[in-house]
Each structure stands twice: as C-alpha cells, then as structure tokens.
Scaffold this motif. Structure first.
Motif, short mmCIF file in Angstrom:
data_model
loop_
_atom_site.label_atom_id
_atom_site.label_comp_id
_atom_site.label_asym_id
_atom_site.label_seq_id
_atom_site.Cartn_x
_atom_site.Cartn_y
_atom_site.Cartn_z
N VAL A 189 111.23 -5.05 -41.99
CA VAL A 189 110.06 -4.47 -41.32
C VAL A 189 110.31 -4.15 -39.85
CG1 VAL A 189 108.57 -5.72 -42.92
CG2 VAL A 189 109.04 -6.69 -40.68
N ALA A 190 111.38 -4.66 -39.27
CA ALA A 190 111.63 -4.48 -37.83
C ALA A 190 111.72 -3.03 -37.38
CB ALA A 190 112.90 -5.23 -37.42
N PRO A 191 112.30 -2.12 -38.19
CA PRO A 191 112.36 -0.72 -37.73
C PRO A 191 111.00 -0.09 -37.45
CG PRO A 191 113.93 -1.06 -39.50
CD PRO A 191 113.10 -2.31 -39.41
N ILE A 192 109.95 -0.63 -38.04
CA ILE A 192 108.61 -0.10 -37.76
C ILE A 192 108.27 -0.31 -36.30
CG2 ILE A 192 106.15 -0.32 -38.30
CD1 ILE A 192 106.97 -1.28 -41.09
N GLY A 193 108.51 -1.52 -35.81
CA GLY A 193 108.25 -1.81 -34.41
C GLY A 193 109.17 -1.04 -33.49
N LEU A 194 110.43 -0.87 -33.89
CA LEU A 194 111.37 -0.11 -33.06
C LEU A 194 110.92 1.33 -32.90
CD1 LEU A 194 114.73 -1.49 -34.49
CD2 LEU A 194 113.89 -1.77 -32.16
N LEU A 244 114.16 8.02 -33.92
CA LEU A 244 114.65 8.54 -35.19
C LEU A 244 115.74 7.64 -35.77
CD1 LEU A 244 114.84 10.77 -37.34
CD2 LEU A 244 116.45 11.96 -35.85
N ALA A 245 116.75 7.28 -34.94
CA ALA A 245 117.89 6.53 -35.45
C ALA A 245 117.56 5.07 -35.72
CB ALA A 245 119.05 6.63 -34.45
N GLU A 246 116.95 4.40 -34.74
CA GLU A 246 116.67 2.97 -34.87
C GLU A 246 115.40 2.70 -35.67
OE1 GLU A 246 116.37 1.65 -30.85
OE2 GLU A 246 118.34 2.43 -30.30
N GLY A 247 114.53 3.72 -35.73
CA GLY A 247 113.28 3.56 -36.44
C GLY A 247 113.32 4.15 -37.83
N VAL A 248 113.28 5.47 -37.93
CA VAL A 248 113.16 6.14 -39.23
C VAL A 248 114.39 5.94 -40.10
CG1 VAL A 248 112.81 8.35 -40.38
CG2 VAL A 248 111.59 7.86 -38.25
N LEU A 249 115.57 6.29 -39.57
CA LEU A 249 116.78 6.22 -40.40
C LEU A 249 117.13 4.78 -40.77
CD1 LEU A 249 119.05 8.91 -38.67
CD2 LEU A 249 117.59 9.14 -40.68
#
Length: 295
Positions: A148-153, A197-202
């Motif tokens: 779930v961490a990429p959501i916060g990123l 984009l990179a740290e969150g979505v991808l």
C-alpha cells in the motif's frame, strides 16, 4: 547550484507553474495545506486497501496474517513513525548544520523538510514494535505495508509539485518544462511528477502484480520487490531532480542536464536496493506456504 548561460536562454516552449494555493482549506486562523491532505489521503487510502488485503485469506495460504484490528492499530503506529522518522531523517541527512545551530526549528514541521528514507525507517520500527506486541511475524506487516505504500508516495509527490518544491534540473528545451516560482526563471523538469509516476503508479502496479501472482505466501517477497523497486525508481528520477542546494552532488559534478554525480537520494537508496534484493532472493529460496488459512 550554478546555472549555465545556455540554460538561461529563452526556451522554445515552457509551461507556467499552475497557481495552486498551498492552503487547501482555511477557516479563520486554521489552515489545512495540500501537503497535509496528501499525507492523510495516502495513510487512509493505504489503510483501507490493507484491510482488504488481510481479509483475503486466499492471498496468505498458511502464513500468519494481521487481523483487521491489527491494521487499524498499524495506521496509528505508521503515521507516527513516518512523521517522526521523516523529520529526523531530513535533519540528520539533508540539513544537519541548520538544525544543530537552531535545535528548536526541528519542531517547525509546518515549514517543510521530510525525508522518505527516514520516514520508511520510522515506519519499519513502528511496525516491528506492533508486530512484536501482537506476536505476528514482522514480514507479514511489512508485506502489507509495502503493497500500500506507493499510494502515499503518489500523493506525496503530487503535493511536492503543488508546493513548488523539490523541482527538477534545468530543461530549457523540454516542451513540458515548468518555471517554478522559487526555482528562478529557468524552465525545469517537473521531477515531482516523474516521481509520482515512477514511485507511485508504476511501483504500485509492480507490487500489485507480485501480490496477484504470489500473494503473501512467500514472506518478504513483496517487501523486497517494493524496496528494490523504489530504490531503482528514486535513483532514476534523481537524474532529473535538482540536488538539495545545501548538499549538491556528494561525488562528482554535473556535466549536462541528465548527468552528474551521486546525490544523497541515490546514496540512501543503495542499502535499500541491497536489502530488497536480499529479501527477494531469500523469499524465492523458500517454499511458499500452501493451503488456505482458516479462521
């Protein structure tokens, strides 16, 4: 960092920075900033997704998993760990001189200054304490949090863009370069959006694919993929991001817009990459826990 004369030349195209008030809601003296909303949205969004993950027994096999109540408590632990660790990490790694000269300014968190790597360490310590108290394997908590961490990123990097901070390196010929209010007249890479984009979505899609294929039946696999994936994504984006002015490049100097030495973000990502690859290898060397866990 010095800017070359060519970078100051008038660009062919550039985008004006969108005039977004950093304060989202203001009621009298009480103000809520977009940055705070980003943290809240990331934590709440991750919490809701984590509750769904621990409720799906088919993802876990025979691996002990946190309960929904454990996830509710984890939200509080992680929130404190992220804030305290993120602030302490920024103070120690990015601007120790200023804060040691004026220690009380450490508590002025509303002025900005948070470090992801510090926040990650703080969250890890908080989850380890909770896992120990609940007698649940630490990697079970870590794997859920990594999913779930990429959501916060994602929301955090969008907030960085709205605040007009952590901008990119000069890019006068880039059609979608942005002139940031505090970044001088030079059009720059919107590196905050690259990181979103990179740290969150991808990264979210990568980790979600691992969960879909392997679930959480190999403890540490999801955590390792997240750690290594973040380290690679962050290091790649550092080539477009302007180094912190008080640090600059730790090793080497910038030659062109996409070249330069090692930044603090790259240096802090190296142990994360090593730890992530080790966790992936360790998880793959073990047999997955088969069977569906019964309540």
């Amino acid at each position: 960092m010095p800017i070359s004369a060519s970078a100051l030349a008038a660009p062919v195209m550039a985008l004006a920075f969108p005039a977004i008030d950093p304060v989202a809601v203001a009621i009298g003296p009480f103000a809520i900033r977009w940055y705070a909303l980003a943290y809240i949205t990331g934590l709440v969004g991750g919490w809701l997704y984590a509750r769904r993950l621990v409720s799906a027994a088919s993802l876990w096999g025979g691996v002990p998993r946190p309960s929904v109540t454990d996830i509710d408590d984890m939200l509080v632990y992680v929130a404190l760990g992220v804030v305290l660790g993120g602030r302490l990490g920024y103070v120690l790694f990015y601007n120790p001189g200023q804060y040691f000269a004026d220690p009380l300014s450490i508590f002025a968190v509303w002025q900005g200054g948070m470090a992801f790597h510090g926040g990650l360490a703080g969250a890890a310590v908080a989850m380890a304490l909770l896992a120990r108290a609940r007698k649940i394997p630490i990697l079970s908590f870590f794997d859920v949090a990594a999913t779930v961490a990429p959501i916060g990123l994602f929301f955090g990097r969008i907030a960085n863009f709205i605040n007009g901070e952590l901008w990119g390196r000069p890019a006068p010929d880039l059609p979608f370069a942005v002139v940031f209010p505090n970044g001088g007249p030079v059009p720059r890479h919107p590196s905050q959006l690259y990181e979103a984009l990179a740290e969150g979505v991808l990264l979210f899609l990568l980790v979600a694919a691992v969960v879909r294929v392997a679930g959480f039946r190999r403890p540490g696999l999801v955590t390792g993929v997240f750690a290594a994936g973040y380290a690679i994504a962050r290091s790649a984006c550092e080539f477009f991001r302007e180094p912190d002015p008080q640090l600059g490049f730790l090793f080497g100097t910038q030659v062109s817009a996409l070249e330069g030495g090692v930044t603090m973000g790259m240096l802090l990502s190296l142990p994360l990459l090593i730890a992530g690859l080790w966790l992936v290898r360790r998880a793959l060397d073990r047999e997955p826990r088969a069977g569906e866990e019964t309540a």
